[in-house]
Design an enzyme around this catalytic site. Structure first.
Site, PDB file in Angstrom:
ATOM      1  N   LYS A  22       0.754  -1.254   0.070  1.00 14.47           N
ATOM      2  CA  LYS A  22       0.009   0.031   0.016  1.00 14.47           C
ATOM      3  C   LYS A  22       0.802   1.393  -0.094  1.00 14.47           C
ATOM      4  O   LYS A  22       0.740   2.204  -0.901  1.00 14.47           O
ATOM      5  CB  LYS A  22      -0.979  -0.148   1.063  1.00 14.47           C
ATOM      6  CG  LYS A  22      -1.748   1.376   1.507  1.00 14.47           C
ATOM      7  CD  LYS A  22      -2.387   1.469   2.730  1.00 14.47           C
ATOM      8  CE  LYS A  22      -1.689   1.641   4.032  1.00 14.47           C
ATOM      9  NZ  LYS A  22      -1.437   2.942   4.483  1.00 14.47           N
ATOM     10  N   ASN A  23       1.875   1.151   0.796  1.00 14.25           N
ATOM     11  CA  ASN A  23       2.488   2.586   0.953  1.00 14.25           C
ATOM     12  C   ASN A  23       3.644   2.689  -0.024  1.00 14.25           C
ATOM     13  O   ASN A  23       4.372   3.741  -0.256  1.00 14.25           O
ATOM     14  CB  ASN A  23       3.279   2.638   2.452  1.00 14.25           C
ATOM     15  CG  ASN A  23       2.179   2.747   3.418  1.00 14.25           C
ATOM     16  OD1 ASN A  23       1.168   3.011   3.395  1.00 14.25           O
ATOM     17  ND2 ASN A  23       2.462   2.463   4.742  1.00 14.25           N
ATOM     18  N   ARG A  93      -4.856  10.781   3.694  1.00 11.32           N
ATOM     19  CA  ARG A  93      -3.889  11.866   3.863  1.00 11.32           C
ATOM     20  C   ARG A  93      -2.774  11.790   2.862  1.00 11.32           C
ATOM     21  O   ARG A  93      -2.205  12.520   2.395  1.00 11.32           O
ATOM     22  CB  ARG A  93      -3.271  11.707   5.144  1.00 11.32           C
ATOM     23  CG  ARG A  93      -4.100  11.784   6.452  1.00 11.32           C
ATOM     24  CD  ARG A  93      -3.473  11.802   7.755  1.00 11.32           C
ATOM     25  NE  ARG A  93      -2.156  12.607   7.586  1.00 11.32           N
ATOM     26  CZ  ARG A  93      -1.895  13.652   8.177  1.00 11.32           C
ATOM     27  NH1 ARG A  93      -3.166  14.296   8.590  1.00 11.32           N
ATOM     28  NH2 ARG A  93      -0.859  14.284   7.941  1.00 11.32           N
ATOM     29  N   CYS A 117      -5.277  13.357  12.364  1.00 11.97           N
ATOM     30  CA  CYS A 117      -5.826  12.033  12.102  1.00 11.97           C
ATOM     31  C   CYS A 117      -5.881  11.156  13.392  1.00 11.97           C
ATOM     32  O   CYS A 117      -5.438  11.553  14.318  1.00 11.97           O
ATOM     33  CB  CYS A 117      -5.370  11.297  11.131  1.00 11.97           C
ATOM     34  SG  CYS A 117      -3.899  10.292  11.376  1.00 11.97           S
ATOM     35  N   ARG A 122       0.135  14.744  12.722  1.00 11.21           N
ATOM     36  CA  ARG A 122       0.626  14.561  11.466  1.00 11.21           C
ATOM     37  C   ARG A 122       0.790  15.912  10.446  1.00 11.21           C
ATOM     38  O   ARG A 122       0.106  15.908   9.540  1.00 11.21           O
ATOM     39  CB  ARG A 122      -0.129  13.550  10.710  1.00 11.21           C
ATOM     40  CG  ARG A 122      -0.003  12.220  11.684  1.00 11.21           C
ATOM     41  CD  ARG A 122      -0.833  11.157  10.864  1.00 11.21           C
ATOM     42  NE  ARG A 122      -0.045  10.576   9.773  1.00 11.21           N
ATOM     43  CZ  ARG A 122      -0.439   9.265   9.103  1.00 11.21           C
ATOM     44  NH1 ARG A 122      -1.554   9.014   9.376  1.00 11.21           N
ATOM     45  NH2 ARG A 122       0.387   9.081   7.932  1.00 11.21           N
ATOM     46  N   ASP A 306       4.118   0.612  12.069  1.00 16.39           N
ATOM     47  CA  ASP A 306       2.978  -0.085  11.473  1.00 16.39           C
ATOM     48  C   ASP A 306       2.839  -1.561  11.910  1.00 16.39           C
ATOM     49  O   ASP A 306       1.919  -2.243  11.447  1.00 16.39           O
ATOM     50  CB  ASP A 306       3.152   0.018   9.929  1.00 16.39           C
ATOM     51  CG  ASP A 306       2.873   1.480   9.247  1.00 16.39           C
ATOM     52  OD1 ASP A 306       2.156   2.326  10.171  1.00 16.39           O
ATOM     53  OD2 ASP A 306       3.013   1.716   8.181  1.00 16.39           O
ATOM     54  N   ARG A 398      -8.448  -0.504   3.929  1.00 18.02           N
ATOM     55  CA  ARG A 398      -7.603   0.717   3.539  1.00 18.02           C
ATOM     56  C   ARG A 398      -6.279  -0.217   3.208  1.00 18.02           C
ATOM     57  O   ARG A 398      -5.701   0.094   2.178  1.00 18.02           O
ATOM     58  CB  ARG A 398      -7.300   1.658   4.356  1.00 18.02           C
ATOM     59  CG  ARG A 398      -8.556   2.540   4.693  1.00 18.02           C
ATOM     60  CD  ARG A 398      -8.193   3.815   5.594  1.00 18.02           C
ATOM     61  NE  ARG A 398      -7.227   4.627   4.683  1.00 18.02           N
ATOM     62  CZ  ARG A 398      -6.491   5.652   5.365  1.00 18.02           C
ATOM     63  NH1 ARG A 398      -7.046   6.046   6.383  1.00 18.02           N
ATOM     64  NH2 ARG A 398      -5.674   6.050   4.526  1.00 18.02           N
TER      65      ARG A 398
HETATM   66  N1  EPU Z   1       6.340  14.951  10.475  1.00 18.68           N
HETATM   67  C1  EPU Z   1       6.195  16.062  10.739  1.00 18.68           C
HETATM   68  N2  EPU Z   1       6.284  17.098   9.696  1.00 18.68           N
HETATM   69  C2  EPU Z   1       6.064  16.709   8.514  1.00 18.68           C
HETATM   70  C3  EPU Z   1       6.097  15.429   8.107  1.00 18.68           C
HETATM   71  C4  EPU Z   1       5.972  14.416   9.075  1.00 18.68           C
HETATM   72  O1  EPU Z   1       6.552  16.590  11.909  1.00 18.68           O
HETATM   73  O2  EPU Z   1       6.037  17.548   7.610  1.00 18.68           O
HETATM   74  C5  EPU Z   1       6.221  13.989  11.599  1.00 18.68           C
HETATM   75  C6  EPU Z   1       5.011  13.139  11.694  1.00 18.68           C
HETATM   76  O3  EPU Z   1       3.892  13.695  12.588  1.00 18.68           O
HETATM   77  C7  EPU Z   1       5.309  11.901  12.366  1.00 18.68           C
HETATM   78  C8  EPU Z   1       6.565  11.857  11.837  1.00 18.68           C
HETATM   79  O4  EPU Z   1       7.251  12.945  11.319  1.00 18.68           O
HETATM   80  O5  EPU Z   1       5.348  12.182  13.814  1.00 18.68           O
HETATM   81  C9  EPU Z   1       6.922  10.742  10.729  1.00 18.68           C
HETATM   82  O6  EPU Z   1       5.672  10.694   9.827  1.00 18.68           O
HETATM   83  P1  EPU Z   1       5.903  10.344   8.336  1.00 18.68           P
HETATM   84  O7  EPU Z   1       5.714  11.497   7.652  1.00 18.68           O
HETATM   85  O8  EPU Z   1       6.990   9.521   8.058  1.00 18.68           O
HETATM   86  O9  EPU Z   1       4.566   9.591   8.057  1.00 18.68           O
HETATM   87  P2  EPU Z   1       3.662   9.480   6.735  1.00 18.68           P
HETATM   88  O10 EPU Z   1       4.744   9.659   5.628  1.00 18.68           O
HETATM   89  O11 EPU Z   1       2.546  10.447   6.947  1.00 18.68           O
HETATM   90  C10 EPU Z   1       4.023   7.063   6.285  1.00 18.68           C
HETATM   91  C11 EPU Z   1       2.901   5.832   5.896  1.00 18.68           C
HETATM   92  C12 EPU Z   1       2.345   5.522   7.366  1.00 18.68           C
HETATM   93  C13 EPU Z   1       3.454   5.346   8.198  1.00 18.68           C
HETATM   94  C14 EPU Z   1       4.414   6.254   8.612  1.00 18.68           C
HETATM   95  C15 EPU Z   1       5.877   5.842   9.321  1.00 18.68           C
HETATM   96  C16 EPU Z   1       2.240   6.209   3.845  1.00 18.68           C
HETATM   97  C17 EPU Z   1       1.191   6.314   2.612  1.00 18.68           C
HETATM   98  N3  EPU Z   1       1.873   6.163   5.233  1.00 18.68           N
HETATM   99  O12 EPU Z   1       3.036   8.039   6.877  1.00 18.68           O
HETATM  100  O13 EPU Z   1       1.584   4.135   7.173  1.00 18.68           O
HETATM  101  O14 EPU Z   1       3.031   4.773   9.492  1.00 18.68           O
HETATM  102  O15 EPU Z   1       5.044   6.573   7.166  1.00 18.68           O
HETATM  103  O16 EPU Z   1       6.627   4.930   8.857  1.00 18.68           O
HETATM  104  O17 EPU Z   1       3.638   5.832   3.217  1.00 18.68           O
HETATM  105  C18 EPU Z   1      -0.176   2.729   7.772  1.00 18.68           C
HETATM  106  O18 EPU Z   1       0.115   2.204   6.743  1.00 18.68           O
HETATM  107  O19 EPU Z   1      -0.816   2.552   8.565  1.00 18.68           O
HETATM  108  C19 EPU Z   1       0.386   4.110   7.898  1.00 18.68           C
HETATM  109  C20 EPU Z   1      -0.060   5.141   8.893  1.00 18.68           C
END
Ligand code: EPU
Length: 419
Positions: A22-23, A93, A117, A122, A306, A398
């Site tokens: 998915k990711n 998102r 969320c 996030r 995850d 999802r």
């Molecule tokens: N963060 C910030 N600022 C930003 C971006 C992120 O402070 O601009 C913080 C977030 O709030 C969090 C941390 O950095 O505390 C890490 O978040 P990240 O951006 O890595 O998460 P994401 O990219 O939104 C992806 C996966 C998630 C997975 C996380 C961590 C996708 C579509 N989603 O989310 O997947 O948990 O990386 O590995 O790739 C899931 O599959 O259940 C899922 C939530």
């Protein structure tokens, strides 16, 4: 409302074929916006988030064709809108992933600002400031991110936190920027590497993906190609956890063992017998005792957030005490209260859960609050005595394709009901 009804107590036994990640597929579908000509993504899982992404691309005017095998072919030459609307962003998102490629290719992009969320606030500040460092003009107005740039310029940018989709967005922007971009403190997740491999096959010049410094030499254009999505490491880990928690024996096929090193180590620490081949993982828990393990989530190659909820469920059924620390998201412990409704012995102190394993838990009606929380409740239901009813399984859909059918194939007593 659809629910899963589970009669616990049957050990999972058999083979399960793992789908595309998915990711990984979500950024790859966003990357098709960068292609000149048609582009085909293969090994696509049939997930709610994929259907949402198709809707998002179609809403932008992109031509999307889906064949019988669920291969997705896009043609971005028909694009007529650069907007990701609130209606879609609020349900997924990851829609933010169109920001970088749309801006880089078409000079403008508007994406509804994702709110908080269930698992945390996030923010996307790093996505935005990285694009600004590449020369984008960004405003946030009336709940929308508006980004403009004639042509992005290469820049050296240090991400203040490791962010997966942030790294992916900046990567997709940098491939068409003028000059060289260096992304420091990049996410090293396999899904980032998969995206970089795809972009390179399209003609991009990216080096260092999979390390924390990614270097991108901008190019003028990228071509459409065929690309197959990498296996879903979290789905793999979840099925293996099913074998561990029920005392069963499961082999995951078309999987990538190398992407799961830290998770497989924890399964071994928990007492499982784990074997791997080039593209399979076999976990045998028959006749073995499940032991509690300590877990601290970390960016890759650390233990993935995850998989945290699934290991919490395993610990609840194990021998001993396991301490689970969530460091990535501030509110990813919602499954704890639900597991406690099934008799789990867990003390929560902020983002640390102290789990004292119990020999038996009992089935109960429980509610999924997010995707991985739903996985942990299903796992607990498979191992508990009696009937568990998991509500709000739209979260499950999802990220897990036909979960009940695949668990039934492994011998589980589980069915989807509509009440
Ligand atoms: N963060 C910030 N600022 C930003 C971006 C992120 O402070 O601009 C913080 C977030 O709030 C969090 C941390 O950095 O505390 C890490 O978040 P990240 O951006 O890595 O998460 P994401 O990219 O939104 C992806 C996966 C998630 C997975 C996380 C961590 C996708 C579509 N989603 O989310 O997947 O948990 O990386 O590995 O790739 C899931 O599959 O259940 C899922 C939530």
């Amino acid at each position: 409302m659809e629910k899963l009804v589970i009669q616990g107590g049957t050990p999972l036994e058999g083979d399960v074929v793992i789908g595309g990640a998915k990711n990984a597929v979500l950024p790859l579908l966003a990357a098709t916006l960068l292609a000149d000509g048609k582009m085909t993504i293969k090994n696509v899982p049939r997930l709610r988030d994929v259907y949402t992404t198709i809707k998002l691309l179609e809403g932008m005017g992109v031509t999307v064709e889906v064949d019988d095998d669920f291969n997705i072919t896009t043609d971005a030459s028909t694009i007529n809108s650069y907007v990701a609307p609130y209606e879609l962003v609020k349900t997924m998102r990851a829609s933010i992933l169109v920001l970088g490629p749309t801006l880089a290719r078409y000079g403008e992009s508007e994406v509804s600002l994702p709110g908080g969320c269930a698992i945390g606030s996030r923010p996307v500040n790093i996505h935005l400031s990285g694009l600004e460092a590449m020369g984008a003009d960004i405003t946030v107005h009336e709940g929308f991110i508006r980004a403009r740039a004639k042509r992005l310029r290469g820049a050296r940018y240090v991400m203040e936190k490791v962010t997966v989709t942030g790294t992916e967005n900046l990567l997709m922007a940098a491939v068409l920027a003028e000059g060289t971009t260096i992304l420091e403190n990049s996410a090293r997740e396999p899904e980032v590497t998969d995206l970089a491999d795809c972009l390179n096959a399209m003609g991009a010049k990216i080096s260092g993906a999979g390390t924390s410094t990614i270097t991108v030499e901008g190019v003028e254009r990228l071509k459409g190609i065929e690309y197959s999505v990498c296996p879903d490491r979290i789905e793999t880990g979840t099925f293996l956890a099913g074998a561990a928690i029920t005392g069963g024996h499961v082999r995951t096929l078309k999987a990538d063992p190398a992407a799961l090193d830290s998770v497989l180590q924890k399964f071994r620490d928990a007492g499982a017998y784990v074997q791997t081949g080039a593209d399979w993982i076999d976990l045998d828990m028959r006749g073995r005792t499940l032991k509690a393990v300590d877990i601290t989530t970390d960016p890759y190659p650390g233990f993935p957030t995850d998989m945290q909820a699934q290991f919490m469920a395993m610990n609840a059924f194990s021998q001993g005490i396991g301490v689970v620390v969530e460091t990535i998201f501030e509110n990813r412990m919602m499954h704890v209260a639900e597991l406690m409704r099934m008799g789990a012995n867990i003390r929560l102190e902020g983002n640390t859960a102290i789990v004292a394993g119990m020999p038996d838990l009992y089935g109960a009606p429980v509610m999924a609050t997010d995707l991985r929380a739903s996985a942990s409740l299903i796992l607990a239901g498979l191992a508990a005595n009696g009937k568990t009813v998991v509500d709000r399984i739209y979260h499950t859909d999802r990220g897990y394709e036909k979960i009940e059918e695949r668990l039934q194939h492994l011998g589980a007593n589980i069915e989807r009901v509509n009440t």
